[in-house]
Design an enzyme around this catalytic site. Structure first.
Site, PDB file in Angstrom:
ATOM      1  N   LYS A 100       0.037   4.284  -0.514  1.00  0.00           N
ATOM      2  CA  LYS A 100      -0.643   5.505  -0.017  1.00  0.00           C
ATOM      3  C   LYS A 100      -0.374   6.679  -0.973  1.00  0.00           C
ATOM      4  O   LYS A 100      -0.316   6.475  -2.178  1.00  0.00           O
ATOM      5  CB  LYS A 100      -0.199   5.802   1.418  1.00  0.00           C
ATOM      6  N   GLU A 105      -7.374   5.077   7.204  1.00  0.00           N
ATOM      7  CA  GLU A 105      -7.157   6.495   6.852  1.00  0.00           C
ATOM      8  C   GLU A 105      -8.360   7.057   6.107  1.00  0.00           C
ATOM      9  O   GLU A 105      -8.662   8.245   6.212  1.00  0.00           O
ATOM     10  CB  GLU A 105      -5.851   6.632   6.049  1.00  0.00           C
ATOM     11  N   ASN A 142       0.859  -1.188   0.000  1.00  0.00           N
ATOM     12  CA  ASN A 142       0.000   0.000   0.000  1.00  0.00           C
ATOM     13  C   ASN A 142       0.897   1.242   0.000  1.00  0.00           C
ATOM     14  O   ASN A 142       1.442   1.611   1.027  1.00  0.00           O
ATOM     15  CB  ASN A 142      -0.904  -0.032   1.242  1.00  0.00           C
ATOM     16  N   GLU A 184      -6.184  -4.493  10.392  1.00  0.00           N
ATOM     17  CA  GLU A 184      -5.149  -3.488  10.610  1.00  0.00           C
ATOM     18  C   GLU A 184      -5.482  -2.680  11.869  1.00  0.00           C
ATOM     19  O   GLU A 184      -6.285  -1.734  11.804  1.00  0.00           O
ATOM     20  CB  GLU A 184      -5.080  -2.526   9.431  1.00  0.00           C
ATOM     21  N   HIS A 190      -9.926   1.500   4.262  1.00  0.00           N
ATOM     22  CA  HIS A 190      -8.674   1.656   5.007  1.00  0.00           C
ATOM     23  C   HIS A 190      -8.920   2.652   6.142  1.00  0.00           C
ATOM     24  O   HIS A 190      -9.683   3.603   5.986  1.00  0.00           O
ATOM     25  CB  HIS A 190      -7.569   2.158   4.076  1.00  0.00           C
ATOM     26  N   SER A 223       2.624  -1.712  10.587  1.00  0.00           N
ATOM     27  CA  SER A 223       4.051  -1.772  10.895  1.00  0.00           C
ATOM     28  C   SER A 223       4.681  -3.133  10.612  1.00  0.00           C
ATOM     29  O   SER A 223       5.529  -3.604  11.378  1.00  0.00           O
ATOM     30  CB  SER A 223       4.312  -1.333  12.337  1.00  0.00           C
ATOM     31  N   GLY A 279       1.774   2.688  10.689  1.00  0.00           N
ATOM     32  CA  GLY A 279       2.751   3.768  10.533  1.00  0.00           C
ATOM     33  C   GLY A 279       3.420   4.196  11.829  1.00  0.00           C
ATOM     34  O   GLY A 279       4.066   5.236  11.872  1.00  0.00           O
TER      35      GLY A 279
HETATM   36  P1  PGA Z   1       2.289   0.572   7.667  1.00  0.00           P
HETATM   37  O1  PGA Z   1       0.891   0.808   6.916  1.00  0.00           O
HETATM   38  O2  PGA Z   1       2.836  -0.732   7.177  1.00  0.00           O
HETATM   39  O3  PGA Z   1       3.135   1.755   7.242  1.00  0.00           O
HETATM   40  O4  PGA Z   1       2.004   0.554   9.125  1.00  0.00           O
HETATM   41  C1  PGA Z   1      -0.009  -0.243   6.701  1.00  0.00           C
HETATM   42  C2  PGA Z   1      -1.265   0.257   6.049  1.00  0.00           C
HETATM   43  O5  PGA Z   1      -1.698   1.366   6.355  1.00  0.00           O
HETATM   44  O6  PGA Z   1      -1.855  -0.429   5.215  1.00  0.00           O
END
Ligand code: PGA
Length: 255
Positions: free
Chosen positions: A11, A101, A9, A169, A99, A214, A175
């Site tokens: 983003k 976000e 991903n 998630e 997601h 992460s 993140g």
């Molecule tokens: P990350 O993001 O691996 O940077 O924690 C995962 C995601 O948001 O899908």
């Protein structure tokens, strides 16, 4: 045996030149190791602007391309939105849905996530539906009830599992560099699995449930060896082709 699934991903990162350099490095690494893809499906989820180029490049490696979002209606006066037929037109086969976000910054509700999932399944784009609790919910001991609420909203709106995938998630792990404990993640995956089996019978066992939050090359193995963790949704650590390739290598070893 079910293949593992690794989703990158990206983003709101990378320009055309970055996609090309990622592709060059990744394809060079894969050249002598193409057998890795017989154990693991790899999917790249770049921004909308890179979808067409991503489909064209990665198709040659048998690697899929996913959108990061899609509108819940097929057509209409929705300035700035992208529809499912538009994704199909580009050869995109997957999309992330819900997601955290999107839920957090764009007010996507359980109902909207359910509507998007339904339309994807009806039009043969595989939905990768994201669920997960935030830090406050975790601290209050609400992890399972939040995940169940989000999942049931989706399951109540569909009647076939087809190409459905679920990504667990935990929002507090995204993140932050603080991933979930693999055993605790497995407990949530098992809860999700049981719901899928309750809804779809044995077909629920074929739905891939990915962990995200992460994930790195250092910790991916400890997630993939849990019985109900079928793959990973990887943000930050997927931006670097060598780091992402290492994860593919570890997924193959874990098989
Ligand atoms: P990350 O993001 O691996 O940077 O924690 C995962 C995601 O948001 O899908």
């Amino acid at each position: 045996m079910k293949k593992k699934v690794l989703v990158a991903n990206w983003k709101m990162n990378k320009l055309t030149k970055d996609l090309h350099s990622f592709f060059e490095i990744f394809s060079e690494k894969l050249k002598s190791r193409s057998q890795f893809l017989s154990h693991t499906d790899v999917i790249i989820a770049p921004s909308y602007t890179l979808l067409m180029a991503s489909v064209q490049l990665f198709r040659s490696l048998d690697i899929g391309t996913s959108a990061q979002n899609v509108h819940h209606l097929l057509t209409g006066a929705f300035t700035g939105e992208i529809s499912l037929p538009m994704l199909k037109d580009l050869g995109v086969s997957y999309t992330l849905i819900g997601h955290s976000e999107r839920r957090q910054y764009f007010n996507e509700t359980d109902e909207l996530v359910a509507a998007k999932t339904k339309i994807c399944l009806e039009h043969a784009i595989a939905p990768i539906v994201c669920v997960g609790e935030n830090k406050g919910e975790r601290d209050r001991g609400e992890t399972k009830s939040v995940v169940l609420r989000q999942l049931k909203a989706v399951l109540n709106s569909i009647d076939k599992s087809n190409s459905l995938m679920i990504a667990y998630e935990p929002v507090w792990a995204i993140g932050t560099g603080v991933s979930a404990n693999p055993k605790e993640a497995q407990e949530v995956h098992l809860l999700i699995r049981n719901c899928l089996v309750e809804k779809f019978g044995s077909a629920g066992r074929n739905v891939s449930i990915l962990y995200g939050g992460s994930v790195t090359k250092e910790n991916i193995g400890s997630f993939l060896n849990q019985s109900d963790i079928d793959g990973a949704l990887i943000g930050g650590a997927s931006l670097d082709p060598l780091s992402f390739f290492s994860m593919l290598e570890l997924a193959a070893l874990n098989d």
